[in-house]
Design a protein around this motif. Sequence first.
Motif, PDB file in Angstrom:
ATOM      1  N   CYS A   1       1.048  -0.966   0.144  1.00 36.94           N
ATOM      2  CA  CYS A   1      -0.103  -0.171   0.441  1.00 36.94           C
ATOM      3  C   CYS A   1       1.229   1.086   0.149  1.00 36.94           C
ATOM      4  O   CYS A   1       0.627   2.053  -0.432  1.00 36.94           O
ATOM      5  CB  CYS A   1      -1.212   0.010   1.015  1.00 36.94           C
ATOM      6  SG  CYS A   1      -1.671   1.861   1.804  1.00 36.94           S
ATOM      7  N   PHE A   2       2.021   1.393   1.011  1.00 38.46           N
ATOM      8  CA  PHE A   2       2.896   2.526   1.221  1.00 38.46           C
ATOM      9  C   PHE A   2       3.668   3.385  -0.236  1.00 38.46           C
ATOM     10  O   PHE A   2       4.373   3.846  -0.460  1.00 38.46           O
ATOM     11  CB  PHE A   2       3.573   2.571   2.085  1.00 38.46           C
ATOM     12  CG  PHE A   2       4.569   3.480   3.083  1.00 38.46           C
ATOM     13  CD1 PHE A   2       3.714   5.112   3.441  1.00 38.46           C
ATOM     14  CD2 PHE A   2       5.246   4.466   2.691  1.00 38.46           C
ATOM     15  CE1 PHE A   2       3.979   5.573   4.207  1.00 38.46           C
ATOM     16  CE2 PHE A   2       6.124   4.951   3.643  1.00 38.46           C
ATOM     17  CZ  PHE A   2       5.349   5.856   3.720  1.00 38.46           C
ATOM     18  N   ASN A   3       4.484   1.573  -0.882  1.00 39.16           N
ATOM     19  CA  ASN A   3       5.363   1.957  -1.570  1.00 39.16           C
ATOM     20  C   ASN A   3       4.693   1.684  -2.720  1.00 39.16           C
ATOM     21  O   ASN A   3       5.377   2.559  -4.130  1.00 39.16           O
ATOM     22  CB  ASN A   3       6.683   1.220  -1.039  1.00 39.16           C
ATOM     23  CG  ASN A   3       7.332   1.687  -0.298  1.00 39.16           C
ATOM     24  OD1 ASN A   3       6.919   0.952   1.864  1.00 39.16           O
ATOM     25  ND2 ASN A   3       8.435   2.416   0.209  1.00 39.16           N
ATOM     26  N   ALA A   4       4.226   0.633  -2.805  1.00 40.81           N
ATOM     27  CA  ALA A   4       4.215  -0.041  -4.314  1.00 40.81           C
ATOM     28  C   ALA A   4       3.379   0.689  -4.812  1.00 40.81           C
ATOM     29  O   ALA A   4       3.620   0.713  -6.179  1.00 40.81           O
ATOM     30  CB  ALA A   4       3.679  -1.493  -3.936  1.00 40.81           C
TER      31      ALA A   4
ATOM     32  N   ARG B   1      -0.649   0.915  11.259  1.00 43.31           N
ATOM     33  CA  ARG B   1      -1.847   1.745  10.500  1.00 43.31           C
ATOM     34  C   ARG B   1      -1.562   2.903  10.883  1.00 43.31           C
ATOM     35  O   ARG B   1      -2.743   4.070   9.994  1.00 43.31           O
ATOM     36  CB  ARG B   1      -2.899   0.861  11.936  1.00 43.31           C
ATOM     37  CG  ARG B   1      -3.833  -0.426  12.027  1.00 43.31           C
ATOM     38  CD  ARG B   1      -4.362  -0.582  13.168  1.00 43.31           C
ATOM     39  NE  ARG B   1      -4.581  -2.329  12.373  1.00 43.31           N
ATOM     40  CZ  ARG B   1      -5.398  -2.991  13.206  1.00 43.31           C
ATOM     41  NH1 ARG B   1      -5.611  -2.490  14.690  1.00 43.31           N
ATOM     42  NH2 ARG B   1      -5.751  -4.296  13.283  1.00 43.31           N
ATOM     43  N   THR B   2      -1.121   4.307  11.809  1.00 46.22           N
ATOM     44  CA  THR B   2      -1.038   4.930  11.714  1.00 46.22           C
ATOM     45  C   THR B   2      -0.467   5.517  10.681  1.00 46.22           C
ATOM     46  O   THR B   2      -0.173   6.862  10.629  1.00 46.22           O
ATOM     47  CB  THR B   2      -0.086   5.840  13.026  1.00 46.22           C
ATOM     48  OG1 THR B   2       1.243   5.449  12.834  1.00 46.22           O
ATOM     49  CG2 THR B   2      -0.745   5.312  14.041  1.00 46.22           C
ATOM     50  N   LYS B   3       0.547   4.856   9.454  1.00 49.42           N
ATOM     51  CA  LYS B   3       1.052   5.576   8.815  1.00 49.42           C
ATOM     52  C   LYS B   3       0.762   5.282   7.271  1.00 49.42           C
ATOM     53  O   LYS B   3       0.874   5.569   6.082  1.00 49.42           O
ATOM     54  CB  LYS B   3       2.951   4.636   8.922  1.00 49.42           C
ATOM     55  CG  LYS B   3       3.597   4.947   9.856  1.00 49.42           C
ATOM     56  CD  LYS B   3       3.985   6.701   9.293  1.00 49.42           C
ATOM     57  CE  LYS B   3       4.729   7.247  10.499  1.00 49.42           C
ATOM     58  NZ  LYS B   3       5.730   8.733   9.962  1.00 49.42           N
ATOM     59  N   ARG B   4      -0.102   4.181   7.348  1.00 49.29           N
ATOM     60  CA  ARG B   4      -0.970   3.489   5.854  1.00 49.29           C
ATOM     61  C   ARG B   4      -1.763   4.766   5.373  1.00 49.29           C
ATOM     62  O   ARG B   4      -2.647   5.273   6.025  1.00 49.29           O
ATOM     63  CB  ARG B   4      -1.971   3.060   6.142  1.00 49.29           C
ATOM     64  CG  ARG B   4      -2.850   1.737   4.967  1.00 49.29           C
ATOM     65  CD  ARG B   4      -3.914   1.198   6.128  1.00 49.29           C
ATOM     66  NE  ARG B   4      -4.569   0.136   5.013  1.00 49.29           N
ATOM     67  CZ  ARG B   4      -5.661  -0.672   5.320  1.00 49.29           C
ATOM     68  NH1 ARG B   4      -5.674  -0.870   6.411  1.00 49.29           N
ATOM     69  NH2 ARG B   4      -6.399  -1.407   4.141  1.00 49.29           N
TER      70      ARG B   4
ATOM     71  N   ILE C   1      -5.340  -7.074   5.359  1.00 50.25           N
ATOM     72  CA  ILE C   1      -4.856  -7.063   6.916  1.00 50.25           C
ATOM     73  C   ILE C   1      -3.210  -6.273   7.417  1.00 50.25           C
ATOM     74  O   ILE C   1      -2.748  -6.768   7.510  1.00 50.25           O
ATOM     75  CB  ILE C   1      -4.576  -8.014   7.249  1.00 50.25           C
ATOM     76  CG1 ILE C   1      -5.686  -9.526   6.404  1.00 50.25           C
ATOM     77  CG2 ILE C   1      -4.336  -8.780   9.155  1.00 50.25           C
ATOM     78  CD1 ILE C   1      -5.846 -10.729   6.459  1.00 50.25           C
ATOM     79  N   ILE C   2      -4.024  -5.260   7.945  1.00 46.24           N
ATOM     80  CA  ILE C   2      -3.030  -4.533   8.797  1.00 46.24           C
ATOM     81  C   ILE C   2      -2.912  -5.186  10.453  1.00 46.24           C
ATOM     82  O   ILE C   2      -3.911  -3.817  10.648  1.00 46.24           O
ATOM     83  CB  ILE C   2      -2.620  -3.187   8.717  1.00 46.24           C
ATOM     84  CG1 ILE C   2      -1.671  -3.265   6.725  1.00 46.24           C
ATOM     85  CG2 ILE C   2      -1.368  -2.431   9.153  1.00 46.24           C
ATOM     86  CD1 ILE C   2      -1.643  -2.291   5.714  1.00 46.24           C
TER      87      ILE C   2
END
Length: 573
Positions: free
Chosen positions: A388-391, A433-436, A572-573
């Motif tokens: 989610c964050f990088n790709a 979860r806070t960084k998502r 799922i995180i």
Amino acid sequence: MKIEANDKEIQDIFSLGYFKIPRFQRPYSWEVDEVESFWNDVVKENPENYFIGSMVVYQSKKPYFGIVDGQQRLTTITLILSALRNAFLKIGENNLARGIHKYIEKANIDNEDEFVLRAETSFPYLQSYIQSFDGLKLNCEVGSEELKLKKAFDFITKKLIESIPELSSLIDNQSQPSLFTNHDTAIVQQLKAIRDKVLSLKLVFIQLENEEDAYLIFETLNARGKDLTTPDLVKNLLLKKLQSKSIALDKAKEAWNTLTKQFDGISDLDVLGAYLLHYWMSKFEYTSDKALFSKVKLHLKNDESKANALIIDLNESASHYCRMLKPESAVWKKEERDIKRLLESLNIFKVKQQSSFVLSLLRAYYSQKISLKNLKTTLIKIVNFHYCFNAITKQRSSGSIATKYSSLAIRLSEIEDKNDFQPILNDLTNFLRTKRPEEDEFVVKFSELQYLSNITKFKSIIRYTLNNMLPTAENGLDINLNNMTIEHIIPQSFIGNGFKEEAVASIGNLILTSEDVNSNMLANKSPVEKIKLLKSISYPLEKAVINSDDWSTETVNKRTKEMASKIYNELII
């Protein structure tokens, strides 16, 4: 510290005695372009008495010297002299060959032949294949350093023939014509001219009193901008702390060699440097590559036991790091196959922030401090977050993510009981979860994923995404990332024929199928025909978010958003 410095020619230096590349030095590391540059400088464009810099040595006992700085140049000069000697031999000039060979190998005080340059890390390749007069070819494994030596030597031989084209046919001819016992022939004179250029190279010869001074100078040269890496310095430091007490076996050097050999099959340029950094961050504290050596030096101080413990643990952890970098090459139990797949996923995303924590996870699992279930659960969270964050959203971390992973890795390395892991997992989950990224941002960036035969930037991420939407098996249909190809529901041949490129290329127009289905069944059929055929083979259309028989640009756009939303909410995180 006593230092003597004098101008000397190479022939004078090689006549002084014997030179050993000491245990703390790195192996031969020049690439072909560096060898070519050196050849051009010293042979092709070399004026008389060309200056090639400085050489720093220390004398262990007469007439033996350890090389602190200059080993790459000295080794390359030895390769050139060896190639010249071989050329003289091939054309029947044995005396000239032996004349040049005395700078490669000569008798010591016991009248035993000894190589002028000794490099233990390349034994026996350098000695047998290059330095030896009779060219005795031993069967030996060609490692990374030997391969560099081979490429350099082959390149030098090639350049020699280019400089004297007439050599080519003579070198290929195994006979040795008597014609060339005449020292006045053009080929002989050209070879002698190159020989004389090399032997007359000048440098500043700097001699130290002892090996202790050499370690200090080695570090100082790096501080002054010399091209030494963090692994070079850490190796130097560890070997300095762990002086060998045995003539026959240098345990510290062997331990370091064992460590580096574990990374032989990994092509990353600075894999050892990355490992040292991530290892340190998983055990001690978060740091940068530039600061790592200072941290290691401060940690060891004058404590030999700490140095010994560090080099042992570095060896033990290296196997886990290799497993992380190349999961496809590791051996996995049947129940660990999901771990292999998850590690492969992180490599697809090309992210490094999590490396210290994943290393700590694998180390804890194989030392039975966490269960397989906890390992899998944690890796799923990490993989989903970085997908989610990088790709997809291409976020850039300010460093807080790598710092957090490091702190969690250190905590994990200190646990004694499996029950101690749950607070670490909870902390990780809350942080991720806070960084998502938010769903709206994810959907927008997901919609930018495109693939055509000439647009391949996102191919690996698209394959990963489509594969994860499908079951591992459905009605006999093999759904495996390695066995699947990307299929366009609207064929690429339809671009300009009622469909724009962006619609055809969109991830909403893509599915995964087997090679056989792609080539022999679907081919360039219309979207309606393709969906009908997919139904006939029980393709999991619902899981692939294909809910319509009618296929248009609007359908593609709608499916893209539905896919993005489904994927985001199932992570799922």
